[in-house]
Structure formats: C-alpha cells, structure tokens
Design a protein around this motif. Structure first.
Motif, short mmCIF file in Angstrom:
data_model
loop_
_atom_site.label_atom_id
_atom_site.label_comp_id
_atom_site.label_asym_id
_atom_site.label_seq_id
_atom_site.Cartn_x
_atom_site.Cartn_y
_atom_site.Cartn_z
N ALA A 120 1.02 -1.25 -2.47
CA ALA A 120 0.87 -1.59 -3.88
C ALA A 120 1.99 -2.53 -4.32
O ALA A 120 1.75 -3.53 -5.01
CB ALA A 120 0.85 -0.31 -4.73
N ARG A 142 0.32 6.67 -8.52
CA ARG A 142 1.73 6.29 -8.42
C ARG A 142 1.99 4.97 -9.16
O ARG A 142 2.98 4.84 -9.88
CB ARG A 142 2.04 6.12 -6.93
N SER A 143 1.10 4.00 -8.99
CA SER A 143 1.27 2.72 -9.66
C SER A 143 1.10 2.87 -11.17
O SER A 143 1.83 2.24 -11.95
CB SER A 143 0.26 1.69 -9.14
N SER A 161 -2.14 6.36 -4.43
CA SER A 161 -1.44 5.10 -4.70
C SER A 161 -1.70 4.62 -6.12
O SER A 161 -0.79 4.15 -6.82
CB SER A 161 -1.88 4.06 -3.67
N GLU A 199 7.62 3.41 4.82
CA GLU A 199 7.14 4.14 3.64
C GLU A 199 8.19 5.09 3.06
O GLU A 199 8.25 5.29 1.85
CB GLU A 199 5.88 4.95 3.98
N ASN A 243 3.95 2.91 -3.78
CA ASN A 243 3.45 2.76 -2.42
C ASN A 243 3.77 1.34 -1.94
O ASN A 243 3.68 0.38 -2.71
CB ASN A 243 1.94 3.01 -2.46
N ASN A 251 -1.89 1.37 4.90
CA ASN A 251 -0.95 0.49 4.19
C ASN A 251 -0.89 -0.89 4.84
O ASN A 251 -0.92 -1.90 4.15
CB ASN A 251 0.45 1.10 4.17
#
Lengths: 261, 261
Positions: B246, A134-135, A131, B215, B243, B128
């Motif tokens: 996020a 990805r961010s 994550s 997701e 994500n 998540n």
C-alpha cells in the motif's frame, strides 16, 4: 493463572473451535488476536475483558511477560497451555505464543454519516481487507462498512494483516450496502477505468464515501449505478488494473493530500 | 497435442516438482503460469516458446479453446492431462485448468540506470510483491530490482498476485542491493517515520530509486544509510505503519501525479 493440560478439556476444545472455524467464531461472537502486537493494540484501545492464552514457553519470553502482567492488572483471566496444545491452536508459524480471546466488537451504523467512509462490496482476500483497514486508519478515516459478501473483518487472518488498525476504526459488518447509500450525506465515489476524471482532478477535499469491490469482478453493477462520482487512477494502458488494496491506499492518500493542502 | 495419462510419466513428474518446489523451479530455470489471464499476458508480451498444460475438462471450456489455438499457432506444445492429474499440479482451487510451463525470464541490470527504479530489500509476502509489481507497472515504472532476501518474483503465487504485471516490467533478481546503489544516476529514496518531509512536499517529478523493505523490520540499516532522500506518508499518529505494498502504491502514484502535473 489457570493451567489447562488436557486436549479433552472443554474450554480448550472451545478455543480450538474458535481458532479454526469462522462459523464457530460467528456463532459465539468471539475471535482470537494472535501475537504480541495485536494483544498490545487491544489493551491500548479497548477496555472490555479478554482471556489471555499463553504457551508454557511463552510464559518465559521477555516480550510476553509484560503482556501477562498487563492482562492481570486488568483483571483478565490468563490461561497457560503446554506448547503442543498452544501450537494446535495457532495459525501463525514461529509466532510468539500469546493470544487474546475477545468478544468481537460490534458497531451499529449511525443514522447520518457525515465523515468519510469506506464501503466494501465483496472484498474476498483477508490480506487485502487487512491492508485496506490499515490504510484507512492511517489516512484518519474512521468508518469502514463491509457489505454482506466481504470476508469477515475480525477473522484472525484479517486481524493479522490489519496490524491493530481494527481498533482505530468503526467497522460495520454484514450490511446491505444499497440500503446504506441512501443515508449518506456525501458523494458516493467509485474508481472506474471508464471515466476521464482522475483522482488528481476530482474534488476530494471533502467527505467522500469510497466504494471498492471484489478482486475480480469489482463493484456490483447495481451499486456502481448509484455512484455520484467515478474517478480513475491514471494507469499505464499496458496494465488492466491495480490490486484493490493498493488502489484504495492511493485514493485515501490523494484525498488526504487534498485535505492537508 | 500430447496426452499424458500416468502419474509415473517422467514429464508429469517433472511438472509436479516444478509446481510444488521453489528449489526445483530455481534449478530448472522454469516456472508455471496458472490460469487464462496469465497465459494470455504471456502470449501478448513474450515470444519465447512455452508448454501449455490443460486438463481434459479444460479442453472443452470456452475460455480455454482460443488459448489452445493460440499456443498451437505459435508452435507451442500442448499437453492434455486427466482432471485428477491436472488438479494435483495446480495450486488454484476452482481455477480454469490451463497453465503454461515457461523458462523464467532473466534480466541483467544495465550499467547506468536513468529511469525510475524500485529496489526491494527483503519483501517476504508473495501477495505484497505481486501487488508492488502491479502498481509499479500501472505507474509506468519499468525496472524492479529484488534484493537477495526478497521472495522469488516468478513463483506461481507472486505471478498470480501480479496479474500479468511481470510482463510489462524488467525484473532483476537475487542481487546485492548495496552494489546497485552505487550505479544509480538518481536519488535513492526511502520512506521513514523519522523525517518531516512528506511525499507531497518532496520533489518526485524526476527519476527516483524507490527503496522498500521487509514487512516487519523494514529496510536494512545499511541500505537506509545510503538513502539520499527520506520521505514520509503523513499518517495518523494512532497507526504505526501501512502495509508495504500500500505504501509503495501511494509513493508511485504521488510521483506520477507530480510527473503528470
């Protein structure tokens, strides 16, 4: 295309080892990308050769056929396995049965780092690391440095959580972070609940070296002492802290807001 | 304190079922909080009785002793299990062997919702969901409504990822989200890559009903049509999406920034 049908085939045995053992992946310098999305992302970004592994059922799937063609166009070897042999290889339940066996990309840290960089000190959870990658990529950050205690960035689990972000980043692994911090041409910035400076008040409209730590114990005391700037995400007093990947996303996008403003 | 020593004890069998089966937890309306932190958070926030389960080794651990005292002060039953029986119950490796068996809190959605609320449409991953709950509570959001396809919020995995955030929130579960959206006294706001309005440009200094989805497939088309406001987190064109946890954190804290400004 090559067909392997026996569990005792030495190449199949090697694949199984790579799929199941972090140590085997490290030793061989190889990893496995599972599923259509990661295979596509690899082909989009990386020109190095790779071995495609497909199950017999996969060979007939509409989303796999163009991927096999893409692999063959690049001169990549394609190996077809009976469904049962493929299933024993894959960690994904009900996934599309296609994977790439690749050489794990390795980057050397450039001598002077001038752009925003993320330093990770002992991030343990593969989902969190994926994550964060990805961010970071979404926020157009290019460099992520994983300290020695951080989970392996190119493991299949982190790759799945990263959803292709790996290929938009320079990822440096297995490094001593305290040696890196000396080379930085920008402030080392850590989040802390012991500061009054919020991320909104801090000047983030410049390159920053973001420092995030272990899910439970945070950044090591030694590295924390080296931070030039500590910032806080202003949180409810009822809550101790946020998930590290959520915190990182909030920091990256507050920086992005300030940069875009 | 009660000692149970046999695997065939009916109460132990019930605990094992609750620990391992989502269906059993749902049917009994009970769940299990694993570890010191969640037990403490429960005692801090909830006055209802609970049954404490501790292993024999745990009874001698310095972090468990005050927790057992706390349970006894509240008149809660404490059950001590041999280590092997406790281990078969726990999903946490190398965790501190203490847990609480509790009645799953149930909230009814109030008729008119005026404060910021989070609607979750099919969020699948326990990590998540836990992270979203933690970020919501950290941003002082009080209401989270989980639509029918969302993973069970009070499952042990989501509880662990939530790190106590559950107890700072009103969590409503198993609801038809399309029926809720009619009752909202505020704009329904979804993230989308098909809009020009960034979260930084949108007016978020007011109550908002945040909508996040699955997701892979995102928010269902039907709910997306009901959104009053779509906003985008301005991302690198190289990356498809972030994500969901996020993204949610970035949205919640951009709203918080605007509210605090």
């Amino acid at each position: 295309m090559k067909h392997i049908t026996s569990r005792d085939n030495p190449r199949y045995k090697e694949m199984r080892q790579l799929a199941s053992s972090a140590q085997a992946r490290k030793k061989a310098g190889k990893t496995i990308l599972d599923g259509v999305h990661l295979c596509d992302a690899y082909f989009d970004h990386i020109s190095a050769k790779a071995i495609m592994i497909v199950s017999e059922s996969g060979m007939r799937m509409s989303e796999v056929v163009p991927l096999v063609a893409r692999a063959e166009d690049r001169g990549s070897e394609v190996i077809c396995l009976p469904d049962a042999l493929y299933a024993a290889l894959s960690q994904v339940e009900n996934g599309v049965p296609v994977a790439l066996l690749i050489d794990t990309p390795v980057c050397a840290v450039p001598d002077g780092l001038h752009d925003t960089v993320v330093l990770l000190d002992g991030v343990q959870d593969p989902g969190n690391l994926g994550s964060i990658l990805r961010s970071a990529a979404a926020a157009e950050i290019q460099h992520v440095i994983c300290g020695q205690g951080t989970v392996a960035a190119w493991s299949p689990k982190v790759l799945r959580a990263g959803m292709g972000a790996h290929f938009a980043l320079n990822i440096y692994e297995g490094l001593e972070l305290s040696a890196i911090t000396d080379k930085l041409q920008m402030p080392l910035c850590a989040t802390s609940s012991h500061t009054e400076t919020t991320i909104y008040a801090a000047n983030l409209a410049r390159p920053v070296a973001w420092l995030f730590g272990h899910e439970g114990s945070g950044v090591s005391a030694e590295l924390m002492q080296r931070a030039d700037l500590t910032v806080t995400i202003p949180q409810s007093p009822k809550i101790e802290s946020m998930n590290v990947a959520a915190s990182a996303a909030v920091c990256f996008f507050e920086q992005r807001r300030q940069l875009l403003a």
